[in-house]
Design a protein around this motif. Structure first.
Motif, mmCIF file in Angstrom:
data_model
loop_
_atom_site.group_PDB
_atom_site.id
_atom_site.type_symbol
_atom_site.label_atom_id
_atom_site.label_comp_id
_atom_site.label_asym_id
_atom_site.label_seq_id
_atom_site.Cartn_x
_atom_site.Cartn_y
_atom_site.Cartn_z
ATOM 1 N N PRO A 94 -7.599 15.788 -1.612
ATOM 2 C CA PRO A 94 -8.208 15.051 -0.706
ATOM 3 C C PRO A 94 -7.434 14.897 0.665
ATOM 4 O O PRO A 94 -6.147 15.189 0.252
ATOM 5 N N SER B 58 -0.879 -9.169 6.242
ATOM 6 C CA SER B 58 0.876 -8.735 5.671
ATOM 7 C C SER B 58 0.410 -7.360 4.498
ATOM 8 O O SER B 58 1.653 -6.629 5.907
ATOM 9 N N VAL B 59 -0.221 -6.681 4.763
ATOM 10 C CA VAL B 59 -0.768 -5.365 4.510
ATOM 11 C C VAL B 59 -0.643 -4.357 5.869
ATOM 12 O O VAL B 59 -0.565 -3.403 6.099
ATOM 13 N N ALA B 60 -1.210 -5.332 6.491
ATOM 14 C CA ALA B 60 -2.454 -3.781 8.208
ATOM 15 C C ALA B 60 -3.406 -3.099 7.562
ATOM 16 O O ALA B 60 -3.218 -2.073 8.220
ATOM 17 N N ILE B 61 -3.727 -4.479 6.637
ATOM 18 C CA ILE B 61 -5.268 -2.553 6.501
ATOM 19 C C ILE B 61 -6.396 -3.052 6.968
ATOM 20 O O ILE B 61 -6.702 -4.525 7.067
ATOM 21 N N ASN B 62 -7.715 -2.714 6.998
ATOM 22 C CA ASN B 62 -8.670 -2.968 7.340
ATOM 23 C C ASN B 62 -9.330 -4.369 6.307
ATOM 24 O O ASN B 62 -9.508 -4.460 4.880
ATOM 25 N N PRO B 63 -9.889 -5.426 6.352
ATOM 26 C CA PRO B 63 -10.369 -6.345 5.855
ATOM 27 C C PRO B 63 -10.729 -6.303 5.209
ATOM 28 O O PRO B 63 -11.495 -6.355 4.020
ATOM 29 N N ASN B 64 -11.916 -4.829 5.847
ATOM 30 C CA ASN B 64 -13.270 -4.831 4.265
ATOM 31 C C ASN B 64 -12.432 -4.134 3.127
ATOM 32 O O ASN B 64 -13.120 -3.964 2.365
ATOM 33 N N LEU C 62 1.157 -1.232 0.102
ATOM 34 C CA LEU C 62 -0.082 0.666 -0.061
ATOM 35 C C LEU C 62 0.459 1.392 -0.322
ATOM 36 O O LEU C 62 1.621 1.454 0.725
ATOM 37 N N LEU D 242 -0.679 -4.261 15.117
ATOM 38 C CA LEU D 242 -1.723 -4.466 13.863
ATOM 39 C C LEU D 242 -2.035 -4.288 13.135
ATOM 40 O O LEU D 242 -3.272 -5.219 12.888
ATOM 41 N N ALA D 243 -1.166 -6.393 12.559
ATOM 42 C CA ALA D 243 -1.257 -6.477 11.577
ATOM 43 C C ALA D 243 -1.572 -7.653 12.059
ATOM 44 O O ALA D 243 -2.780 -7.839 11.687
ATOM 45 N N LYS E 203 -13.552 -5.377 -0.654
ATOM 46 C CA LYS E 203 -14.260 -4.118 -1.733
ATOM 47 C C LYS E 203 -13.590 -4.474 -2.576
ATOM 48 O O LYS E 203 -13.759 -4.495 -3.721
ATOM 49 N N HIS F 69 -6.003 3.624 7.355
ATOM 50 C CA HIS F 69 -6.395 2.361 7.013
ATOM 51 C C HIS F 69 -6.379 1.065 7.514
ATOM 52 O O HIS F 69 -7.022 -0.195 7.105
ATOM 53 N N ARG F 70 -7.024 1.426 8.469
ATOM 54 C CA ARG F 70 -6.758 0.005 9.739
ATOM 55 C C ARG F 70 -8.174 0.216 10.100
ATOM 56 O O ARG F 70 -9.120 -0.404 10.757
ATOM 57 N N GLY G 139 0.987 4.437 1.017
ATOM 58 C CA GLY G 139 0.225 5.860 1.694
ATOM 59 C C GLY G 139 -0.349 6.867 1.443
ATOM 60 O O GLY G 139 -0.853 7.662 2.227
ATOM 61 N N ALA H 62 -4.959 -8.632 4.850
ATOM 62 C CA ALA H 62 -5.345 -8.135 5.736
ATOM 63 C C ALA H 62 -4.290 -7.916 7.081
ATOM 64 O O ALA H 62 -3.429 -6.565 7.210
ATOM 65 N N ARG I 250 3.451 -2.316 14.344
ATOM 66 C CA ARG I 250 3.187 -2.948 13.057
ATOM 67 C C ARG I 250 2.753 -4.464 13.006
ATOM 68 O O ARG I 250 1.432 -4.934 12.446
ATOM 69 N N ALA J 202 -10.318 -10.187 10.174
ATOM 70 C CA ALA J 202 -10.894 -10.422 8.951
ATOM 71 C C ALA J 202 -11.348 -12.040 9.451
ATOM 72 O O ALA J 202 -12.029 -12.042 9.142
ATOM 73 N N ASN K 107 -2.345 9.727 -4.063
ATOM 74 C CA ASN K 107 -4.055 10.370 -3.801
ATOM 75 C C ASN K 107 -4.689 9.105 -4.102
ATOM 76 O O ASN K 107 -6.191 8.964 -3.887
ATOM 77 N N MET L 98 -5.285 -6.966 12.522
ATOM 78 C CA MET L 98 -6.200 -6.737 11.645
ATOM 79 C C MET L 98 -6.794 -8.411 11.006
ATOM 80 O O MET L 98 -7.948 -8.720 9.855
ATOM 81 N N PRO M 142 -7.175 2.945 -1.318
ATOM 82 C CA PRO M 142 -6.216 1.907 -0.441
ATOM 83 C C PRO M 142 -6.746 0.516 -1.288
ATOM 84 O O PRO M 142 -6.666 -0.127 -2.234
#
Lengths: 130, 327, 294
Positions: C268, A46-52, A6, C170-171, A56, C196-197, A8, A44, C167, C178, A11, C174, A14
């Protein structure tokens, strides 16, 4: 298996970044029909992002007909973006390799090559517009 | 939850067991030495011969042998007095003060109260555990002390006296459990272990003093005993009665034949010694209010029950506090 | 029950100080909700009220439709990790797992707990008092996750962790979200960690809720406008903060509808900048309207 990252600072939202990365992988042949995409959980984590976000992205790809979610099994690629141009990709890659060899022989460093390519591509695009 | 309560105390339990073992060894050695002497010196036999008589000859009721024994082991008695007196309070506060205070101070309650055990169950289990370890540790000491005091009790007749009574039998356990649960309660309210210890010591001393001085003599109705001043027999002090009073300050009083109170205390005069009873008259008598020695265990049971009842009340208050006020 | 956490006029007072006032929010199930705000704004109070470690002075709080009650069934649905990640210092990690197993009964997932700790290389036989801050945080999180809660409340879980540990933490989180239909409520000072989280945002300021809503909606409805230093601001925006140099102004705005302005360039906004803007503008606020829209 494809790995995601990702940007960050980009623009681009994600989930679209993920979609683009899958499309890119399909274009370059890194992903082929039948390949399995990483699970939502794996991405989610490995990238540490929200699974939603991952959901999506996968839904978007499914909407575009590129992938298919099979319950209990995972998400699989069903269509390729490579298309007929894939064959010419190989030829292009070979001629590009030859050109790079020439550039190297002429004494250009990688940064010089990138700069040369960049400016030429830019001028090429301008010609196209004009 | 029980597993957790024990696991939290495992180190302290082992340490206490080691200390108790050492103390038991000392008590055993010293107690055995006294018991041996008690028999070897003939004091045991002498007392056995008295056969529980309420009155004994003025000199010939084993008084000399008893005094010699008591004098010989006076340092021991002193040691016992100082050591045993503090045991219930120290052990009780040791187990009780940190029980809840520490968890509140460390905020481990945020962990355990969100892990599937209700505050009520947690509190009762912790308090029950405190009561159990206190009872066990002090129970062992009290049992040893009761055995240890055997010969001394027989030789001094002091078993029912303040402080001596408090160190043997059942009451040390009652005191200790009360001290422990009081410390736990104060710890729950203040969330500070050291503060809980200090306030508990204060409260404990006040309560103990109040009950021992004002309540204990009134557990049962006194008995009254009169006997003449001019006599060759006197009450057998070695029985261990608790002399309480005689219608005035001090133990016992002397009355003239006409019922007029002559003085406090006791007067025994051999019949031939006219000078001895000249001021009070031949018909004078001694009056004593007392609790007989055989009431010792009854009194122990009553007092222990009182302290255990207070302990339970304090425990209930602790649980209430934790459930309703600790928010 | 589609709402994981709901509060209505929730308030808490300690002595004379109001730690939280007038707090009304509703976190949908399955969200990762962030609670942000300055120190003393009421984040910890809100979280402790949500898990039943505090009782409200006014108002109400309900978790999956029920007020937090002091019984096993109610306690089973919520997992909590306090800010200091309290553990029993003299007990080993393995002891803590045993505590969890005994206290939680069937709901306790022993296998995943041990696997998780093994993956993180946390020694089971070491006393928790001897672990590093990061390891303690992971043990605390494991304790909370292994009871399979429906709502996980984390108070500043990564505050004392180094960047790598943050990190990783938080990973892992997430990944857990999931894997199960977990709702998470977490507070943090480090907004960048939340980017993003989190998909739901609560900004607390001065003990009140200042901003509330879906992260996607908030980011879509806010922007940074750069334009001339003088002159009128664009129509149809509410200005949150404004910065100016002698040449230009930079406005953080909430747009009340799609809009275009010739003299202003819109960019944005990141979550971090959004939060910072509101924290710097105590009078401003964005709360869902009656229809639930921001």
């Amino acid at each position: 298996m494809i790995g995601f990252r990702l940007d960050g600072r980009s623009n681009v939202v994600p989930y679209l970044q993920l979609v683009d990365q899958v499309r890119q992988a399909l274009r370059t042949g890194l992903l082929e029909p039948g390949d399995q995409l990483p699970t939502v959980r794996e991405v989610a984590e490995s990238v540490a992002i929200n699974p939603n976000t991952v959901l999506k992205a996968y839904r978007q790809l499914e909407h575009e007909g590129l992938v298919e979610g099979r319950p209990g099994q995972g998400t699989f690629v069903v269509r390729s973006l490579a298309g007929p141009s894939l064959a010419s990709h190989a030829a292009l890659r070979r001629s590009l390799h030859a050109w790079l060899q020439k550039a190297r022989d002429a004494g250009l460093e990688p940064e010089d090559i990138e700069a040369l390519f960049g400016t030429t591509l830019h001028a090429f695009e301008q010609e196209g517009v004009a | 939850m029980i597993w957790l309560a024990w696991r939290q105390r495992r180190g302290a339990i082992l340490a206490t067991a080691a200390v108790l073992a050492a103390a038991a060894a000392v008590l055993f050695l010293t107690g055995r030495s006294m018991a041996t002497t008690f028999h070897a010196d003939g004091l045991a036999a002498c007392i056995a011969n008295l056969d529980g008589a309420k009155f004994v000859p003025v000199s010939g009721g084993c008084q000399d042998e008893a005094q010699a024994f008591a004098a010989r082991f006076f340092p021991m008695r002193l040691l016992g007095l100082t050591a045993f007196t503090f045991v219930p309070l120290v052990i009780g506060v040791f187990w009780g003060a940190p029980a809840i205070a520490r968890e509140l101070a460390d905020d481990t309650v945020s962990l355990v109260w969100t892990q599937g055990v209700s505050r009520r169950r947690w509190a009762w289990t912790q308090l029950g555990c405190v009561a159990l370890v206190t009872t066990s540790s002090v129970g062992i000491v009290a049992a040893l002390a009761t055995w240890w005091y055997g010969p001394l009790n027989a030789a001094t007749g002091d078993r029912f006296q303040w402080l001596i009574y408090d160190q043997q039998g059942l009451v040390p356990v009652g005191y200790a459990v009360f001290a422990a649960l009081l410390a736990a309660f104060i710890g729950a309210v203040t969330a500070k272990t050291v503060k809980a210890m200090a306030l508990t010591i204060l409260g404990f001393v006040l309560v103990r003093f109040g009950i021992a001085v004002y309540l204990r003599p009134r557990f049962m109705e006194h008995l009254e005993r009169t006997y003449p001043v001019v006599t060759e027999r006197a009450p057998n002090r070695l029985l261990g009665d608790w002399l309480y009073g005689g219608g005035g300050p001090g133990v016992g009083a002397v009355f003239r034949a006409n019922g007029e109170r002559a003085m406090g205390g006791q007067r025994i005069c051999p019949p031939a010694d006219t000078a001895c009873f000249a001021d009070v008259g031949r018909g004078a008598y001694n009056l004593e209010l007392f609790h007989p020695a055989d009431r010792f265990w009854t009194f122990q049971a009553i007092e222990t029950t009182i302290f255990l009842a207070m302990a339970i009340a304090v425990a209930a208050a602790t649980v209430w506090w934790i459930r309703h006020r600790r928010v | 029950m589609s709402v994981a956490l709901e509060t209505t006029g929730l308030a808490k007072r300690y002595g004379r100080t109001w730690a939280l006032r007038d707090c009304t929010l509703s976190v949908p199930r399955g969200r990762v909700a962030a609670v942000v705000g300055p120190n003393g704004a009421g984040k910890t109070t809100l979280m402790r009220l949500a898990v039943g470690l505090r009782r409200p002075t006014r108002g109400s709080v309900s978790v999956f439709g029920q007020a937090p009650r002091d019984d096993a069934e109610s306690l089973a649905r919520v997992g909590f990790v306090a800010q200091e990640t309290p553990l029993y210092r003299d007990l080993t990690v393995a002891d803590h797992l045993e505590v969890g197993r005994r206290l939680n009964g069937d709901r306790w997932d022993s296998t995943s707990a041990s696997e998780r700790l093994a993956k993180l290389s946390i020694p089971l036989e070491r006393r928790t008092g001897e672990l590093s801050g990061g390891q303690r945080a992971q043990v605390s999180l494991t304790m909370a996750l292994a009871k399979r809660p429906d709502l996980l409340v984390l108070d500043e879980p990564v505050a004392s962790l180094d960047p790598l540990a943050r990190r990783t933490f938080l990973a892992e989180l997430m990944g857990e979200v999931a894997a199960s239909e977990l709702t998470v409520l977490l507070s943090s000072h480090v907004i960048a960690d939340l980017e993003h989280r989190c998909d739901y945002l609560v900004i607390l300021s001065d003990s009140r809720v200042q901003v509330l809503g879906d992260v996607d909606d908030l980011l879509a409805s806010h922007a940074v406008f750069i334009g001339p230093a003088d002159g009128p601001v664009p129509d149809g925006v509410s200005v949150v903060t404004s910065q100016r140099t002698d040449r230009q102004r930079s406005l953080t705005v909430r747009m009340d509808g799609p809009m275009r302005s010739p003299r202003w360039a819109s960019h944005p906004i990141s979550l971090e900048d959004l939060v910072l803007a509101y924290l710097g503008a105590p009078g401003a606020g964005t709360l869902p309207g009656p229809e639930g829209s921001t």
